[in-house]
Design an enzyme around this catalytic site. Structure first.
Site, mmCIF file in Angstrom:
data_model
loop_
_atom_site.group_PDB
_atom_site.id
_atom_site.type_symbol
_atom_site.label_atom_id
_atom_site.label_comp_id
_atom_site.label_asym_id
_atom_site.label_seq_id
_atom_site.Cartn_x
_atom_site.Cartn_y
_atom_site.Cartn_z
ATOM 1 N N SER A 120 0.830 -1.198 0.000
ATOM 2 C CA SER A 120 0.000 0.000 0.000
ATOM 3 C C SER A 120 0.875 1.262 0.000
ATOM 4 O O SER A 120 1.698 1.426 -0.893
ATOM 5 C CB SER A 120 -0.959 -0.068 1.192
ATOM 6 O OG SER A 120 -1.999 0.840 1.044
ATOM 7 N N ASP A 169 -10.082 -3.207 -5.221
ATOM 8 C CA ASP A 169 -9.138 -2.275 -4.604
ATOM 9 C C ASP A 169 -9.087 -1.012 -5.468
ATOM 10 O O ASP A 169 -8.869 -1.107 -6.682
ATOM 11 C CB ASP A 169 -7.755 -2.953 -4.564
ATOM 12 C CG ASP A 169 -6.686 -2.085 -3.917
ATOM 13 O OD1 ASP A 169 -7.003 -0.960 -3.492
ATOM 14 O OD2 ASP A 169 -5.527 -2.539 -3.847
ATOM 15 N N HIS A 174 -8.231 -4.866 -0.979
ATOM 16 C CA HIS A 174 -7.102 -4.098 -0.470
ATOM 17 C C HIS A 174 -6.777 -4.463 0.976
ATOM 18 O O HIS A 174 -7.663 -4.602 1.811
ATOM 19 C CB HIS A 174 -7.351 -2.594 -0.562
ATOM 20 C CG HIS A 174 -6.117 -1.805 -0.235
ATOM 21 N ND1 HIS A 174 -5.116 -1.585 -1.147
ATOM 22 C CD2 HIS A 174 -5.681 -1.261 0.927
ATOM 23 C CE1 HIS A 174 -4.135 -0.920 -0.564
ATOM 24 N NE2 HIS A 174 -4.441 -0.707 0.690
#
Ligand SMILES: *[C@@H]1O[C@H](CO)[C@@H](O)[C@H](O)[C@H]1NC(C)=O
Ligand SMILES: *[C@@H]1O[C@H](CO)[C@@H](O)[C@H](O)[C@H]1NC(C)=O
Length: 407
Positions: A193, A347, A377
């Site tokens: 991320s 995501d 995600h």
């Protein structure tokens, strides 16, 4: 810890009893019920954070930090893994290494790991990261350096990046590598991320650093954030309300990372934060040209507006390659090392990763792009009971295997 768990339980119970029960979780997602409960907790916390900020009790990210605290551990050495807290040129890091050094003179691989959390949350001292570091030490016989960089909104860009970069540069000195018995030819940077964003930026900046002798062998980017120019890619649109990272939260992370000016948040939400100076960069995020048809879906391309100047004081920073590593010409991508990119269908950041994979491949870089059609995600974080997901274990396995074969 018991108090925290109780608060968590109350939040989940409260959320379950409310309208959250209607949540757009796609059929393709495995263990949907579990994700629904997990998401209830995240959404409730986010609402509580909004309320708290509104009432002036605590700012939004201050409340959201509860997630980090809930999973905090004190990483300790055990019979197989030695763990030490170190300071690399003023930057806190956790160093994990195999307890036994093996034969004299045997050098180990190294993974520099950067945790996720939208540059605002997270810590290398969270249980999922601690577990991942230990696993990499054991399965790869590697030294893992997990960087504890400072966070926004207290420290805006470029501070978190600079912390990471300073720590990495320190580690990559021959004398330091030697002290950890690390092979300077076998070092990777990786992160998930926002950590994937920092990892991609670090890999690029090292290549452009004239005095840098040791370079990376690989970069592994796990559902990375890679650009702030177009926040309306098909994946941003498709997954606007998806669990764990709804679009609104990702936009919030971006705006808090870049500036303290609250008006950027609203501008980014409406994708009107660009300026005429961004126009020349549009081609680097043109998803109409860079995404496969299966990702473009039925979304029609319209370039982000660049006359609106909604970014206020953040104009320069949002297109800075250290914040948006996708926004660089091919020449800056060509020298990059072998790359692993993980993306998830559900995501908002799916297209960031997919476009970077496509652009790197186009520039001649050896790229492995793993796309998880049922992934969401943050999945890699969900390895700890009761919020453990099968897909997290499959993703971790594939990622570590890739490192095993490519590092
Ligand atoms: C984006 O790509 C499409 C298709 O390749 C092209 O027609 C369009 O002009 C491009 N737009 C920008 C802003 O680069
Ligand atoms: C915040 O950004 C807006 C434009 O989006 C600008 O008008 C304003 O002056 C900025 N405020 C500060 C304090 O920089």
């Amino acid at each position: 810890m018991r108090g925290d768990a109780l608060v968590a339980l109350l939040l989940v119970a409260g959320a379950l009893g409310s309208y959250y029960l209607y949540s757009p979780i796609p059929d393709a997602i495995e263990q949907r019920w579990k994700l629904l409960v997990t998401d209830c907790f995240f959404r409730s916390l986010s609402h509580l954070a909004d309320l708290s900020e509104l009432l002036g009790v605590m700012d939004y990210m201050g409340v959201m930090m509860f997630i980090t605290k809930l999973e905090a551990v004190v990483p300790v050495s055990d019979e197989r893994v030695q763990v030490e807290e170190e300071v690399f040129d003023g930057v806190q890091v956790m160093v994990y290494q195999p307890r036994h050094r093996g034969n004299d003179g045997d050098l180990r691989r190294a993974v520099i790991y950067l945790h996720g959390g939208g540059w605002c949350l997270g810590s290398s001292r969270m249980e999922p990261y601690d577990r991942l570091s230990r696993r990499m030490v054991e399965e790869l016989n590697a030294v893992v350096v997990s960087v504890e960089y400072r966070l926004a909104p207290k420290h805006h860009f470029p501070v978190p990046f600079q912390d990471v970069y300073r720590g990495v540069k320190y580690f990559l000195q021959s004398s330091v590598l030697a002290s950890y018995a690390v092979d300077s030819q076998r070092i990777a940077v990786s992160g998930d991320s926002a950590g994937g964003n920092l990892a991609a930026a670090v890999a690029q900046q090292l290549q452009q650093d004239p005095g840098q002798l040791v370079q990376l062998k690989a970069q592994a980017l796990l559902y990375p954030v890679l650009q702030a120019l177009d926040l309306n890619t098909p994946s941003y649109q498709q997954n606007e309300n998806m669990p764990i990272l709804p679009r609104r939260l990702m936009v919030r992370f971006w705006s808090e990372y870049l500036t303290g000016n609250k008006s950027l948040f609203g501008a980014m939400l409406s994708n009107s934060h660009n300026s005429p100076e961004s126009a020349g960069l549009l081609k680097f995020v043109n998803w109409s040209a860079l995404l496969p048809e299966s990702f473009r879906g039925s979304y029609g391309y319209s370039a982000p507006l660049t006359e609106t100047r909604g970014g206020g004081g953040a104009l320069d920073t949002l297109t800075d390659p250290r914040a948006s590593p996708l926004l660089v010409p091919d020449a800056a991508l060509q020298p990059l090392p072998k790359t692993y990119v993980l993306t998830c269908e559900y995501d908002v950041l799916r297209d960031d990763g997919a476009m970077y994979a496509a652009r790197l491949r186009g520039a001649g870089v050896d790229v492995t792009h793993r796309h998880y059609p049922s992934g969401f995600h943050g999945a890699l974080m969900f390895v700890v009971w009761p919020t453990d997901f099968d897909i997290a274990h499959r993703m971790t396995e594939d990622y570590v295997q890739w490192l095993e074969h490519n590092l």
